[in-house]
Design an enzyme around this catalytic site. Structure first.
Site, PDB file in Angstrom:
ATOM      1  N   LYS A 185      28.641  47.602  52.692  1.00  0.00           N
ATOM      2  CA  LYS A 185      29.756  48.175  52.458  1.00  0.00           C
ATOM      3  C   LYS A 185      30.099  48.445  51.433  1.00  0.00           C
ATOM      4  O   LYS A 185      30.729  47.180  50.677  1.00  0.00           O
ATOM      5  CB  LYS A 185      31.250  47.738  53.221  1.00  0.00           C
ATOM      6  CG  LYS A 185      33.070  48.886  53.108  1.00  0.00           C
ATOM      7  CD  LYS A 185      33.051  48.005  54.134  1.00  0.00           C
ATOM      8  CE  LYS A 185      34.004  47.241  53.090  1.00  0.00           C
ATOM      9  NZ  LYS A 185      34.662  48.202  52.049  1.00  0.00           N
ATOM     10  N   GLU A 261      31.624  34.128  48.224  1.00  0.00           N
ATOM     11  CA  GLU A 261      32.138  34.442  46.626  1.00  0.00           C
ATOM     12  C   GLU A 261      33.502  34.455  46.741  1.00  0.00           C
ATOM     13  O   GLU A 261      33.241  36.424  46.825  1.00  0.00           O
ATOM     14  CB  GLU A 261      30.939  35.246  46.008  1.00  0.00           C
ATOM     15  CG  GLU A 261      30.627  34.200  44.498  1.00  0.00           C
ATOM     16  CD  GLU A 261      31.790  35.617  43.436  1.00  0.00           C
ATOM     17  OE1 GLU A 261      32.757  35.323  43.512  1.00  0.00           O
ATOM     18  OE2 GLU A 261      31.138  36.594  42.831  1.00  0.00           O
ATOM     19  N   CYS A 295      36.265  37.345  38.981  1.00  0.00           N
ATOM     20  CA  CYS A 295      36.285  36.429  39.675  1.00  0.00           C
ATOM     21  C   CYS A 295      36.890  34.776  38.798  1.00  0.00           C
ATOM     22  O   CYS A 295      37.451  34.246  39.159  1.00  0.00           O
ATOM     23  CB  CYS A 295      35.612  36.104  40.894  1.00  0.00           C
ATOM     24  SG  CYS A 295      34.162  36.365  40.491  1.00  0.00           S
ATOM     25  N   GLU A 392      45.125  33.689  41.658  1.00  0.00           N
ATOM     26  CA  GLU A 392      44.423  34.536  40.655  1.00  0.00           C
ATOM     27  C   GLU A 392      45.331  35.342  40.518  1.00  0.00           C
ATOM     28  O   GLU A 392      45.047  36.452  41.650  1.00  0.00           O
ATOM     29  CB  GLU A 392      43.252  34.347  41.769  1.00  0.00           C
ATOM     30  CG  GLU A 392      42.736  35.245  41.003  1.00  0.00           C
ATOM     31  CD  GLU A 392      40.711  35.544  41.917  1.00  0.00           C
ATOM     32  OE1 GLU A 392      39.918  35.638  41.701  1.00  0.00           O
ATOM     33  OE2 GLU A 392      40.767  35.984  42.790  1.00  0.00           O
TER      34      GLU A 392
END
Length: 497
Positions: A185, A261, A295, A392
């Site tokens: 996906k 992750e 990330c 973040e």
């Protein structure tokens, strides 16, 4: 480098199931948007549970022990992967142009780095097809004991939007190298390169059902994958919030394997013995690369007090000179945020930094009337309690902190829910090893932003940055089950004809 295609033809917009492009069962579609000009690129088929069920059935059939795929020799499986890599190389300019249109990534970066990463991934993991071996185990009672690695089964692969092609190919290549089948996906923000890859999967000769691709949304297609009883493993890259939901879905269904992750808030620590100009350059690039949508980006820059003021001043100059704009222009270093949602999040966090007392050195505003562009932004005098120090951002925002002692900065660097990566700049090998051993992160880079160009080093996080590893031997083993076999061997005197 090839010439970019500013208006690439969008050939593939449907789901890819059992080696065929098909409409979504519901007939629904969604728009994928060009973040540079906010215009619709194409309508993409929106997969949901019914489509996931079809794709899983196809993948399950392809994983049958007697199927063409499962009976294929490892060397032949590797040959298919190399052929697919060749086809990606052939269409490299198309992939890079689609990536540029779909997510605003500068073409030069997409072409030279992201598409090359996909080619490298298929070639690297093709090399593992016939090299994962078990062991024979010493026995005290005469038994023959051994282990064998077997594919885990049907895998659901959920990829992020910040490195669409690189992450799609990483997950697919590692998965199929071990003989698994999969449903990928891609992120709804950037599905175009995944669908072009689907066409090449069929052209390369992969048997039907081995690789299926279902674009769609997380709450529909993504949720259907994570809750499906015939999915044996889910590999997800994305936010920690969604990672928790995937773990929960596994526990509520069939306890499928989960590899995650997730987010990061990586520290970059600058000691005064390192070359100041070189370190400023790398710290700036680390925070701004891919528009900050990384990330493991070093968004917390810790600088020793003796060089702090000079470091900040030089960082501001770098931010002033960073070229932001048309991602098809070869001079452009930074494009837009991927979507309005992401743009609004970045602006909100920048405003929080201002309100909480950080010093805005440069940037902080929207660029251009159209497109999701944010100015390269630098804050100094950032304190550990501020939102920009804890959350973040995933945008072009560099926060600079001051520290005094080595143990202080280690404690502060570790004072986060995340632990994906960390960066240390020093010429003292003793300092480098001491700090690296004490930082709580899955990857430590010393005097560099990267771990090198190879795929052999495993990547993953501590704490809420994830579970499991990608790349390297560890990344291959994530797609295997270990079977232990014990065979009783009769003594020769007991054998009878």
């Amino acid at each position: 480098m090839a010439t970019p295609i500013r208006n690439p033809e969008i050939k593939y917009t449907k789901l890819f199931i059992n080696n065929e492009f098909v409409d979504a069962a519901s007939g629904k579609t969604f728009a994928t948007i060009n973040p540079t000009n906010e215009e619709e690129i194409a309508q993409i088929a929106a997969g949901d549970k019914a489509d996931v069920d079809k794709a899983v059935a196809a993948a399950k059939a392809a994983f049958d022990p007697d199927s063409e795929w499962r009976q294929m020799k490892p060397a032949d499986r590797a040959g298919l992967m190399h052929k697919l890599a060749d086809l990606i190389e052939r269409d490299r300019a198309i992939f890079a142009s689609l990536e540029t249109v779909d997510m605003g990534k500068p073409f030069t970066i997409a072409y030279n780095e992201d598409i090359q990463a996909g080619i490298n991934a298929f070639r690297y993991f093709a090399g593992w097809c016939d090299k994962v071996t078990g062991e024979t185990i010493p026995s005290e009672d005469g038994k023959f004991l051994y282990t064998r690695y077997e594919p885990v089964g049907v895998c659901g692969l959920i990829a992020p939007w910040n490195f669409p092609f690189a992450m799609n190919t990483l997950k697919v290549s590692a998965c199929v190298s071990m003989g698994n089948t999969c449903i990928l996906k891609p992120a709804e923000q950037s599905p175009l390169t995944a669908l072009h890859l689907a066409a090449l999967v069929k052209e390369a000769g992969f048997p039907p059902g081995v690789i299926n691709i279902i674009p769609g949304f997380g709450p529909t297609a993504g949720s259907a994958l994570t809750h499906h009883h015939d999915i044996n493993k889910v590999s997800f890259t994305g936010s920690t919030i969604v990672g928790r939901k995937i773990q929960q879905a596994s526990s509520e269904t069939n306890l499928k394997r989960v590899a995650l992750e997730l987010g990061g808030k990586s520290p970059l620590i600058v000691f005064p013995d390192f070359d100041l100009d070189a370190c400023v350059c790398q710290a700036h690039e680390g925070a701004m690369y891919n528009t900050g949508q990384v990330c493991c980006a070093p968004t917390r820059t810790f600088v020793h007090e003796s060089i702090y003021d000079k470091f900040v001043a030089k960082t501001v100059e770098y931010a002033k000179n960073r070229v932001v704009g048309d991602p098809f222009d070869e001079k452009t270093q930074m494009g837009p945020q991927v979507s309005k949602v992401q743009f609004d999040k970045v602006i909100d966090l920048i405003e929080s930094g201002k309100k909480e007392g950080a010093k805005l050195e440069i940037g902080g505003n929207r660029l251009c009337n159209k497109g999701y562009f944010v100015e390269p932004t630098v804050f100094s005098d950032v304190q550990d309690h501020m939102r920009i120090a804890k959350e973040e951002i995933f945008g072009p925002v560099q926060s600079i902190f001051k520290f005094s002692t080595i143990d202080e900065v280690i404690r502060r660097a570790n004072d986060t829910d995340y632990g994906l990566a960390a960066f240390v700049f020093t010429k003292d090998i003793n300092t480098a090893i001491y700090v690296s051993n004490r930082l709580q992160a899955g990857t430590i880079n010393v005097n560099s932003l990267s771990s090198g160009s190879g795929l052999g080093l495993p990547f993953g996080g501590y704490k809420q940055s994830g579970i499991g590893r990608e790349y390297g031997k560890e990344g291959v083993h994530e797609y295997c089950e270990v079977k232990s076999v014990s065979i009783s061997v009769p003594q020769s005197g007991l054998l009878k004809c």
